[in-house]
Design a protein around this motif. Structure first.
Motif, PDB file in Angstrom:
ATOM      1  N   SER A 142       0.598  -1.144   0.191  1.00  0.00           N
ATOM      2  CA  SER A 142       0.287   0.113   0.289  1.00  0.00           C
ATOM      3  C   SER A 142       0.892   1.120  -0.387  1.00  0.00           C
ATOM      4  N   ILE A 143       2.190   1.400   0.493  1.00  0.00           N
ATOM      5  CA  ILE A 143       2.852   2.152   0.591  1.00  0.00           C
ATOM      6  C   ILE A 143       3.474   2.306  -0.917  1.00  0.00           C
ATOM      7  N   ALA A 144       4.065   1.364  -1.417  1.00  0.00           N
ATOM      8  CA  ALA A 144       4.154   2.034  -2.549  1.00  0.00           C
ATOM      9  C   ALA A 144       2.599   2.023  -3.840  1.00  0.00           C
ATOM     10  N   THR A 145       1.948   1.539  -3.505  1.00  0.00           N
ATOM     11  CA  THR A 145       0.375   1.693  -4.308  1.00  0.00           C
ATOM     12  C   THR A 145       0.183   3.456  -4.094  1.00  0.00           C
ATOM     13  N   LYS A 146       0.751   4.360  -3.153  1.00  0.00           N
ATOM     14  CA  LYS A 146       0.042   5.577  -3.024  1.00  0.00           C
ATOM     15  C   LYS A 146       1.640   6.219  -3.285  1.00  0.00           C
ATOM     16  N   LYS A 147       2.311   5.628  -3.463  1.00  0.00           N
ATOM     17  CA  LYS A 147       3.149   6.368  -4.795  1.00  0.00           C
ATOM     18  C   LYS A 147       3.395   6.210  -6.087  1.00  0.00           C
ATOM     19  N   LYS A 148       2.351   5.082  -6.006  1.00  0.00           N
ATOM     20  CA  LYS A 148       1.658   5.211  -7.752  1.00  0.00           C
ATOM     21  C   LYS A 148       3.162   4.350  -8.111  1.00  0.00           C
ATOM     22  N   TYR A 149       3.416   3.592  -7.525  1.00  0.00           N
ATOM     23  CA  TYR A 149       4.668   1.787  -7.636  1.00  0.00           C
ATOM     24  C   TYR A 149       4.171   0.724  -7.751  1.00  0.00           C
ATOM     25  N   HIS A 188      11.407  -5.600  -2.047  1.00  0.00           N
ATOM     26  CA  HIS A 188      12.069  -5.031  -1.043  1.00  0.00           C
ATOM     27  C   HIS A 188      12.769  -5.325  -0.089  1.00  0.00           C
TER      28      HIS A 188
END
Ligand SMILES: [Zn+2]
Ligand SMILES: [Zn+2]
Length: 137
Positions: free
Chosen positions: A112-119, A124
């Motif tokens: 979800s962190i990646a998704t929020k950054k549009k990645y 990882h």
């Protein structure tokens, strides 16, 4: 002799010499990552120090081995291609390293962190440092 190892080396133009197989097997018997010195000691009767360094260099290039950075030092272990995906926690006082598997919850949080950054999350790295129960007395 590990088939995956010889295929991986071959793919990158390296052959499976007996020294490479010996170093690989020494790593394959470990439950935890080891230091270069521990590795050198474990094979010292059959493989000399310079060859171990060269072999690890090739193993890192070909993705056989992962280098786990712990502060300014590092330890070595077989890559995720040979072991299941996991992470490490290291004691900052005695240097002991243990492995752990992440939870679904942690993985979904990372996603979800990646998704929020549009990645789109591909890989990882996660390394923990602490003080183990032996040292915390
Ligand atoms: Zn993970
Ligand atoms: Zn400790």
């Amino acid at each position: 002799m590990n088939n995956k190892l010889s295929l991986l080396l071959k793919k990158h133009g390296y052959s499976s010499t007996s020294a490479r197989v010996t170093v690989f097997e020494s790593l394959a018997t470990r439950e935890y990552p080891i230091t270069m010195n521990e590795l050198i000691k474990s094979v010292s009767s059959v493989v000399d120090r310079a060859t171990v360094y060269r072999t690890i260099d090739i193993f890192e290039k070909t993705g056989v081995v992962s280098r786990i950075q712990i502060g300014w030092k590092y330890k070595l272990e077989l890559s995720d291609m040979f072991l299941s995906h996991h992470h490490h926690i290291t004691c900052s006082q005695c240097g002991q390293t243990e492995s752990f598997h992440e939870t679904e919850l942690l993985l979904s949080e990372l996603q979800s962190i990646a998704t929020k950054k549009k990645y789109v999350l591909k890989t990882h790295m996660l390394e923990l440092t602490g003080v183990c129960s032996n040292c915390d007395k």
